[in-house]
Scaffold this motif. Structure first.
Motif, PDB file in Angstrom:
ATOM      1  N   LEU A  57       0.847  -1.180   0.000  1.00 16.81           N
ATOM      2  CA  LEU A  57       0.000   0.000   0.000  1.00 16.81           C
ATOM      3  C   LEU A  57       0.886   1.235   0.000  1.00 16.81           C
ATOM      4  N   PHE A  58       0.234   2.408  -0.236  1.00 14.32           N
ATOM      5  CA  PHE A  58       0.950   3.673  -0.311  1.00 14.32           C
ATOM      6  C   PHE A  58       0.695   4.414   0.991  1.00 14.32           C
ATOM      7  N   ALA A  59       1.751   4.529   1.845  1.00 19.57           N
ATOM      8  CA  ALA A  59       1.642   5.183   3.147  1.00 19.57           C
ATOM      9  C   ALA A  59       2.084   6.624   2.996  1.00 19.57           C
ATOM     10  N   VAL A  60       1.176   7.556   3.260  1.00 19.28           N
ATOM     11  CA  VAL A  60       1.453   8.975   3.068  1.00 19.28           C
ATOM     12  C   VAL A  60       0.847   9.748   4.229  1.00 19.28           C
ATOM     13  N   ALA A  61       1.489  10.859   4.612  1.00 20.54           N
ATOM     14  CA  ALA A  61       1.049  11.646   5.760  1.00 20.54           C
ATOM     15  C   ALA A  61      -0.079  12.581   5.373  1.00 20.54           C
ATOM     16  N   GLN A  62      -0.967  12.874   6.346  1.00 17.05           N
ATOM     17  CA  GLN A  62      -2.017  13.867   6.168  1.00 17.05           C
ATOM     18  C   GLN A  62      -1.463  15.254   6.471  1.00 17.05           C
ATOM     19  N   ARG A  63      -1.997  16.273   5.770  1.00 14.92           N
ATOM     20  CA  ARG A  63      -1.585  17.642   6.051  1.00 14.92           C
ATOM     21  C   ARG A  63      -2.138  18.107   7.396  1.00 14.92           C
ATOM     22  N   ASP A  64      -3.361  17.699   7.721  1.00 13.89           N
ATOM     23  CA  ASP A  64      -3.993  18.071   8.976  1.00 13.89           C
ATOM     24  C   ASP A  64      -4.420  16.786   9.679  1.00 13.89           C
TER      25      ASP A  64
END
Length: 816
Positions: A57-64
């Motif tokens: 899967l693609f693990a990416v951070a949230q801006r908020d």
């Protein structure tokens, strides 16, 4: 500028999106992630159902982090991660992710509650042709050093940190691992993830590390400043007030109840009038303090508790039955007949004194009178266990106070109350432990006492062991006179020389000698073997050791006056048997011969000194005594061309050196009568050596064997190998008495020497020897050195040049 390596076309793939809150993942990181939100749960389920992407899967951070994950609220750059483990708990999941590579999302889509991303891997910029950038290497070293400094500030071990950063060689991996564990804002971590140049990533990370180190140093300065301002006193009062509030909530007793409880205990203790006045005054002080939070109140409470716990009037009733005492001593110890007789005499005297007393005062005085016993002998001969049997026979409590290595007077008398952590000495501590005013107190290893700038504990024992003074013994901590006159003190020691004269004068010595082989055999059969069978988890019928096997243990695997090493050897046999029985190899172990012992224990590491096998010139057999018992030693002398020097070797002490010089002077002065050629005394060096050169040796009793060895070497006449000797000599050739006869004779007997030469005045000491030893040995008692020489030296020289020397006079001898 060099050419870049050609790039391959990036591969596009559609992956479920795992949105991260307040964290950023980097390639090379393996970490657990807790998943609980609906969209992230659906993304994990979609990844687990996928076949072609192998649970990626693609693990990416949230801006908020506060918002629900949406396609607009996600960063573009993340990592492709593989799910390696899934564990359910409650309504959520805990998954282990292994991050593989950086990737960028070309676009996000959302369908059926699952956000998906079309991603391509981000390839780092290719390196220039040639060597690795020196700037990158320098930056990597700086980052490693700063990471260690920052981790140390946060409390991590420096060695672990250095091993961690040293194991990462690639600069990109170094940034990934340090940035992941560094406490940065999400935007700062995301910026490091999106930066492609290694130099730039290292430089940014270095700036973050320097900033955080500065923050940590400032926090430490602030914390130290606040702690100093608060003050130790205020902090302690604050904590004590908290403790007081907690105790109140729990319904525990308050300070007044504590003082009342102490008062009741002290009343029941029955203190003497003089001590009671002082204790009541201190108890009143505690009540007036009103609370127990001050250090002084706590110190006073502890002192009053000690006073209440001491046995001021509690004692056990003596029941001295001499027949029962004899039975107890015989059951618990084999041999030691002289010791048992002396102990029974001691008990009989105490019984008669108590029986003749008409009231309690006379009875108390009768008990307090009597000698302090000193058990003196080698280790393992039963000194401490005999003292325990005395307590058993009297029906008293037993206290053992180990004095070995004690160097502080406070060990005996305690510390003064004004010191922090003050406690009473070992004597009163033992009395409190057993709760009796008249126990048997064993002062073990009294010859091992030391002294230092804290005082001399041996001097402090003078009052304890003096029956005329110990009825008012004052411990520094207690500060009150405590009656020790009813205590039966028994001291143990290995050597007389280690006991100060004034202390030795207050004790009556009972000597413990070494055991004979027969006694060791009986002790092993009756006591040691059953005890080791029980301690090693065996039943009596599971281990059988024959008499020949026990004798092999005694003669070949032990060399001691006592039986401690023998018990350890029997324990080794029991453990070997227990192992084979536990693994079901055998049901019962039978050790029936010396060969069986050697097969189990291997070759013996004990190499006891044995008698010489043949006569030789210049070699005499002496006897010596150590704390481990008696043994024999071979004194060697040789004559060689030289300048007339006298050489002494073998770690000899001053007394033995003086004996050697006296023996040589006697040989030179009486050369004619001893058959020594004149030319052997001129232009020749004499060398005297005692083997075991690494072992220090001293004492006057080696005078006779030294003289015999010197005369034998100078005259060339061989010394009999079947004779051992001891005795101090004078320049006139007189043989003076020595000590330790029993131990020395037993050592010679163990070594197989059949004839013994002793000073005439030591003939009375043969009464201490067991009857079987006396019958098996032949004793010669001499008053003059000539008698010993006549008994030991053969008539004819062994070397032809000495026998044919015309100047050699005819020898004479005066035998006993």
């Amino acid at each position: 500028m060099g050419l870049a390596h050609p790039r391959r076309m990036p591969e596009r793939r559609s992956l479920p999106v795992l949105s991260l809150r307040d964290t950023v993942l980097y390639p090379g990181i393996t970490t657990p992630i807790t998943v609980g939100r609906l969209k992230t749960l659906r993304a994990v389920e979609a990844a687990l159902r996928a076949e072609g992407e192998e649970k990626r899967l693609f693990a990416v951070a949230q801006r908020d982090a506060a918002e629900e994950p949406t396609t607009e609220g996600l960063y573009q750059v993340g990592v492709v991660a593989r799910i390696t483990q899934v564990q359910r708990f409650g309504a959520g999941l805990q998954i282990n992710l292994t991050c593989e590579s950086r990737a960028t999302a070309l676009r996000y889509t959302e369908a059926e509650g699952v956000i998906r991303a079309v991603t391509v891997d981000l390839l780092d910029l290719p390196a220039l042709a040639g060597n690795t950038s020196t700037t990158e290497e320098a930056l990597a070293r700086e980052v490693r050093d700063q990471a260690v400094i920052y981790g140390r500030r946060r409390g991590a071990p420096e060695e672990v940190l250095r091993q961690f950063v040293s194991a990462i060689h690639d600069g990109d991996d170094l940034v990934n691992h340090i940035a992941f564990y560094l406490d940065l804002e999400t935007s700062e971590k995301q910026a490091l993830l999106e930066t492609l140049s290694n130099d730039q990533r290292l430089e940014r990370l270095n700036e973050h590390l320097h900033r955080h180190i500065g923050i940590a140093e400032a926090q430490e300065r602030i914390r130290s400043s606040v702690e100093e301002e608060l003050g130790e006193r205020q902090r302690e009062l604050y904590l004590r007030e908290q403790l007081r509030a907690i105790q109140k909530e729990l319904g525990e007793s308050d300070d007044e109840a504590t003082a009342d409880r102490l008062e009741q205990r002290i009343e029941k203790a029955g203190l003497p009038a003089e001590a009671a006045v002082e204790v009541r005054r201190e108890l009143g002080r505690l009540k007036r303090m009103g609370r127990e939070t001050s250090p002084e109140a706590q110190q006073l409470t502890s002192w009053l508790e000690w006073v209440a716990d001491l046995p001021w009037n509690a004692r056990t009733a003596d029941h001295v039955d001499l027949e029962e005492a004899r039975r107890i001593l015989d059951d618990e110890h084999f041999g030691l007949e002289d010791v048992k007789d002396r102990v029974l005499e001691f008990l009989a005297v105490r019984k008669l004194r108590v029986d003749q007393a008409t009231d309690d005062d006379e009875r108390s005085r009768a008990i307090s009178r009597g000698p302090v016993l000193l058990f003196l002998g080698p280790p393992g001969t039963g000194k401490t266990s005999i003292a325990e049997s005395i307590a058993h026979a009297l029906g008293r409590k037993y206290v053992r106070v180990a004095l070995g290595g004690a160097r502080d007077e406070a060990d005996i008398r305690g510390h003064r109350r004004t010191y922090v952590g003050a406690l009473p000495g070992r004597i009163l501590a033992g009395m409190k432990r057993v709760g009796s005013k008249n126990p048997v107190v064993v002062l073990d290893e009294i010859d091992k006492l030391g002294s230092s700038y804290q005082g001399d504990p041996a001097a402090a024992l003078l009052e304890v062991l003096d029956p005329a003074q110990n009825h008012g013994f004052v411990d520094h901590y207690l500060g009150l006179p405590f009656d020790l006159s009813e205590v039966l003190f028994v001291c143990t020691a290995n050597l007389r020389d280690g006991i100060p004269g004034p202390l030795f004068d207050r004790m009556e010595t009972i000597t413990f000698a070494g055991y004979t082989e027969f006694e060791k055999h009986e002790i092993a059969r009756r006591y040691l073997l059953p005890r080791q069978i029980d301690e090693n988890g065996l039943r009596k019928e599971q281990l059988a050791v024959s008499d020949p096997a026990l004798r092999e243990l005694i003669t070949s695997y032990t060399r001691e006056a006592g039986v401690r090493q023998l018990e350890r050897s029997i324990g080794a046999l029991a453990r070997k048997a227990a192992r084979r029985i536990a693994t079901h190899e055998i049901d019962k172990a039978e050790i029936s011969s010396p060969v069986s012992v050697r097969n189990l224990l291997g070759r013996s590491l004990v190499r006891p000194e044995k008698r010489l096998t043949r006569d030789a010139a210049g070699v005499a057999t002496g006897m010596y005594y150590t704390p481990m018992g008696g043994d024999i030693m071979h004194v060697e002398a040789t004559v060689m061309p030289g300048k007339g020097d006298f050489i002494l070797t073998g770690q000899l002490g001053d007394v033995m050196k003086e004996s050697g010089r006296a023996a040589l002077s006697y040989a030179r002065a009486h050369a004619g009568g001893l058959g020594i050629p004149t030319r052997r005394l001129q232009g020749h060096d004499v060398h005297l050596h005692v083997p075991a050169g690494a072992v220090p040796k001293d004492g006057p009793s080696a005078g006779v064997p030294i003289a015999v060895a010197l005369v034998s070497a100078l005259s060339g006449r061989p010394t009999r190998s079947d004779v051992a000797m001891t005795g101090e000599i004078t320049l006139r050739g007189m043989v003076l008495p020595i000590g330790g006869v029993k131990e020395k004779v037993l050592g010679a007997h163990r070594a197989g020497v059949p004839e013994i030469i002793l000073p005439a005045e030591n003939e009375v000491d043969l009464e201490d020897l067991p009857e079987d030893v006396r019958r098996s040995l032949q004793f010669h008692f001499v008053e003059h050195l000539d008698q010993a020489i006549a008994l030991c030296l053969r008539a004819r020289p062994v070397r032809a040049e000495i026998a044919e020397d015309d100047e050699a006079p005819r020898p004479y001898a005066r035998a006993s």
